[in-house]
Design a protein around this motif. Structure first.
Motif, PDB file in Angstrom:
ATOM      1  N   VAL A 181     -10.253   2.210  -5.943  1.00  0.00           N
ATOM      2  CA  VAL A 181     -11.405   2.958  -6.451  1.00  0.00           C
ATOM      3  C   VAL A 181     -11.871   3.947  -5.389  1.00  0.00           C
ATOM      4  N   TYR A 182     -12.492   5.018  -5.863  1.00  0.00           N
ATOM      5  CA  TYR A 182     -13.019   5.997  -4.924  1.00  0.00           C
ATOM      6  C   TYR A 182     -14.388   6.481  -5.403  1.00  0.00           C
ATOM      7  N   ILE A 183     -15.119   7.115  -4.489  1.00  0.00           N
ATOM      8  CA  ILE A 183     -16.428   7.688  -4.788  1.00  0.00           C
ATOM      9  C   ILE A 183     -16.250   9.192  -4.923  1.00  0.00           C
ATOM     10  N   PRO A 184     -16.541   9.769  -6.078  1.00  0.00           N
ATOM     11  CA  PRO A 184     -16.410  11.226  -6.231  1.00  0.00           C
ATOM     12  C   PRO A 184     -17.384  11.942  -5.286  1.00  0.00           C
ATOM     13  N   ILE A 185     -16.853  12.874  -4.498  1.00  0.00           N
ATOM     14  CA  ILE A 185     -17.693  13.638  -3.573  1.00  0.00           C
ATOM     15  C   ILE A 185     -17.307  15.114  -3.639  1.00  0.00           C
ATOM     16  N   ILE A 228     -14.947  -5.284  -2.914  1.00  0.00           N
ATOM     17  CA  ILE A 228     -14.378  -4.006  -2.475  1.00  0.00           C
ATOM     18  C   ILE A 228     -13.956  -4.119  -1.013  1.00  0.00           C
ATOM     19  N   ILE A 229     -12.788  -3.572  -0.688  1.00  0.00           N
ATOM     20  CA  ILE A 229     -12.343  -3.496   0.711  1.00  0.00           C
ATOM     21  C   ILE A 229     -12.659  -2.099   1.245  1.00  0.00           C
ATOM     22  N   ILE A 230     -13.387  -2.055   2.335  1.00  0.00           N
ATOM     23  CA  ILE A 230     -13.683  -0.797   3.033  1.00  0.00           C
ATOM     24  C   ILE A 230     -12.793  -0.734   4.267  1.00  0.00           C
ATOM     25  N   GLY A 231     -12.040   0.348   4.415  1.00  0.00           N
ATOM     26  CA  GLY A 231     -11.081   0.435   5.515  1.00  0.00           C
ATOM     27  C   GLY A 231     -11.550   1.286   6.678  1.00  0.00           C
ATOM     28  N   ASN A 232     -10.712   1.363   7.668  1.00  0.00           N
ATOM     29  CA  ASN A 232     -10.940   2.186   8.848  1.00  0.00           C
ATOM     30  C   ASN A 232     -10.998   3.663   8.442  1.00  0.00           C
ATOM     31  N   GLU A 233     -11.983   4.397   8.993  1.00  0.00           N
ATOM     32  CA  GLU A 233     -12.168   5.795   8.610  1.00  0.00           C
ATOM     33  C   GLU A 233     -10.946   6.660   8.911  1.00  0.00           C
ATOM     34  N   GLY A 234     -10.282   6.385  10.022  1.00  0.00           N
ATOM     35  CA  GLY A 234      -9.150   7.215  10.416  1.00  0.00           C
ATOM     36  C   GLY A 234      -7.846   6.840   9.734  1.00  0.00           C
ATOM     37  N   SER A 255     -14.329  13.102   3.518  1.00  0.00           N
ATOM     38  CA  SER A 255     -14.555  11.684   3.241  1.00  0.00           C
ATOM     39  C   SER A 255     -15.960  11.277   3.659  1.00  0.00           C
ATOM     40  N   LEU A 256     -16.319  10.045   3.306  1.00  0.00           N
ATOM     41  CA  LEU A 256     -17.608   9.486   3.695  1.00  0.00           C
ATOM     42  C   LEU A 256     -17.428   8.561   4.894  1.00  0.00           C
ATOM     43  N   ASN A 257     -18.466   8.463   5.684  1.00  0.00           N
ATOM     44  CA  ASN A 257     -18.527   7.458   6.733  1.00  0.00           C
ATOM     45  C   ASN A 257     -18.336   6.074   6.094  1.00  0.00           C
ATOM     46  N   ALA A 258     -17.655   5.163   6.797  1.00  0.00           N
ATOM     47  CA  ALA A 258     -17.344   3.840   6.232  1.00  0.00           C
ATOM     48  C   ALA A 258     -18.595   3.091   5.797  1.00  0.00           C
ATOM     49  N   SER A 259     -19.642   3.159   6.599  1.00  0.00           N
ATOM     50  CA  SER A 259     -20.853   2.425   6.250  1.00  0.00           C
ATOM     51  C   SER A 259     -21.562   3.045   5.053  1.00  0.00           C
ATOM     52  N   VAL A 260     -21.489   4.370   4.932  1.00  0.00           N
ATOM     53  CA  VAL A 260     -22.083   5.050   3.778  1.00  0.00           C
ATOM     54  C   VAL A 260     -21.311   4.690   2.514  1.00  0.00           C
ATOM     55  N   ALA A 261     -19.994   4.717   2.594  1.00  0.00           N
ATOM     56  CA  ALA A 261     -19.166   4.350   1.440  1.00  0.00           C
ATOM     57  C   ALA A 261     -19.463   2.919   1.001  1.00  0.00           C
ATOM     58  N   ALA A 314     -10.954   0.480  -1.519  1.00  0.00           N
ATOM     59  CA  ALA A 314     -11.685   1.753  -1.559  1.00  0.00           C
ATOM     60  C   ALA A 314     -10.803   2.805  -0.895  1.00  0.00           C
ATOM     61  N   GLU A 315     -10.121   3.595  -1.693  1.00  0.00           N
ATOM     62  CA  GLU A 315      -9.190   4.580  -1.157  1.00  0.00           C
ATOM     63  C   GLU A 315      -8.872   5.621  -2.230  1.00  0.00           C
ATOM     64  N   LEU A 316      -8.480   6.776  -1.766  1.00  0.00           N
ATOM     65  CA  LEU A 316      -8.138   7.857  -2.691  1.00  0.00           C
ATOM     66  C   LEU A 316      -6.624   7.957  -2.787  1.00  0.00           C
ATOM     67  N   THR A 317      -6.055   7.389  -3.841  1.00  0.00           N
ATOM     68  CA  THR A 317      -4.620   7.436  -4.090  1.00  0.00           C
ATOM     69  C   THR A 317      -4.382   8.022  -5.488  1.00  0.00           C
ATOM     70  N   GLU A 318      -3.121   8.192  -5.835  1.00  0.00           N
ATOM     71  CA  GLU A 318      -2.785   8.771  -7.147  1.00  0.00           C
ATOM     72  C   GLU A 318      -3.314   7.918  -8.298  1.00  0.00           C
ATOM     73  N   LYS A 319      -3.280   6.614  -8.137  1.00  0.00           N
ATOM     74  CA  LYS A 319      -3.702   5.711  -9.211  1.00  0.00           C
ATOM     75  C   LYS A 319      -5.155   5.266  -9.076  1.00  0.00           C
ATOM     76  N   ALA A 320      -5.847   5.731  -8.049  1.00  0.00           N
ATOM     77  CA  ALA A 320      -7.233   5.309  -7.844  1.00  0.00           C
ATOM     78  C   ALA A 320      -8.131   5.843  -8.949  1.00  0.00           C
ATOM     79  N   MET A 321      -9.124   5.046  -9.325  1.00  0.00           N
ATOM     80  CA  MET A 321     -10.086   5.427 -10.349  1.00  0.00           C
ATOM     81  C   MET A 321     -11.459   5.655  -9.730  1.00  0.00           C
ATOM     82  N   SER A 322     -12.202   6.558 -10.309  1.00  0.00           N
ATOM     83  CA  SER A 322     -13.580   6.759  -9.874  1.00  0.00           C
ATOM     84  C   SER A 322     -14.347   5.459 -10.093  1.00  0.00           C
TER      85      SER A 322
END
Length: 279
Positions: free
Chosen positions: A250-254, A229-235, A260-266, A209-217
């Motif tokens: 993958v990322y969540i469109p916001i 899904i891997i959820i990472g450290n917010e910072g 960004s979203l809080n890790a638990s919300v994501a 779960a990250e926003l990179t060039e190749k990431a998809m919604s």
């Protein structure tokens, strides 16, 4: 149930000092036990069949609580549990709450929480259809508790956490989980990279779960219900070496109004998205 008649008034009582030590991770690990605060969580732990060794009741609340505990005893529960009534100053020594609710239980470490230093595909994720999520370096216990609570709500039965994630037995984690920790399997692993490799070997996909060039919604990534899904450290996000092992990002469109979203919300959003899928 072993009910002690004397009201404990000394903060230096050995049992009280031991119970107070469980507020710290070192004490919890050495004793193999943790504390649960409040009537609701205590009764939930009993109902789930957890091994409760001690219950401390604030003086003044004891009559109603003991009556309730006696009902559980009639059901064959709390056979070896010691119950103490304690003075307010003694209760404060054990409690981690700003406004204590008057009941604290000591629970043995859960059978469905385990630590794995070596991962083998034949031992790991034995149930192919078991839904899971991975937490990487999620250090805030409140976030950890919220993810655990959401996992139960959205049908995720297995949470895999890295070694540096928050302690699942931390009182703040337990408060955030609201009893859900008693209903979900948690595995703490020392090597997330090897964990991802082994997951892929059993035929499952892992996404970062990250926003990179190749990431998809998440809406366009054709995520399956058994994907992890891997959820990472917010910072700091997810380390590059770990991300490179995944099947994709993958990322969540916001809204652009927030970064960004809080890790638990994501985590909750991803779990909810997967819960809607068939198969």
């Amino acid at each position: 149930m072993i009910l002690h008649n004397d009201i404990l008034s000394s903060r230096n009582n050995p049992t009280i000092k031991w119970a107070a030590s469980l507020k710290d991770k070192k004490g919890r690990e050495s004793s193999g036990a943790f504390i649960v605060e409040g009537e609701k969580l205590t009764y939930e732990a009993i109902s789930c069949g957890l091994e409760i060794t001690h219950i401390f009741i604030l003086e003044g609340k004891n009559e109603a609580v003991i009556q309730k505990l006696s009902e559980y005893q009639k059901e064959g529960k709390l056979k070896q549990c010691e119950v103490f009534v304690v003075k307010p100053t003694v209760f404060e020594k054990i409690s981690t709450e700003i406004a204590p609710q008057g009941v604290i239980s000591v629970v043995k470490h859960l059978d469905f929480f385990r630590r794995l230093d070596i991962i083998y595909k034949e031992e790991f994720l034995k149930k192919p259809a078991e839904r899971a999520i991975i937490l990487c370096s999620v250090r805030d216990p409140g976030n950890m508790g919220a993810v655990i609570r959401s996992s139960v709500a959205f049908g995720v039965g297995h949470i895999i956490v890295s070694d540096d994630c928050a302690d699942v037995y931390n009182p703040k984690t337990l408060r955030g989980a609201m009893g859900s920790l008693f209903r979900v399997k948690v595995t703490r692993v020392s090597d997330l990279s090897e964990t991802v490799n082994q997951i892929k070997l059993v035929g499952r996909r892992v996404f970062a779960a990250e926003l990179t060039e190749k990431a998809m919604s998440v809406a366009d990534a054709n995520i399956r219900k058994d994907d992890i899904i891997i959820i990472g450290n917010e910072g700091h996000g997810i380390p590059g070496e770990l991300s490179s092992l995944c099947n994709g990002s993958v990322y969540i469109p916001i809204s652009t109004a927030t970064e960004s979203l809080n890790a638990s919300v994501a985590a909750a959003v991803f779990m909810w998205e997967q819960s809607k899928l068939e198969g």
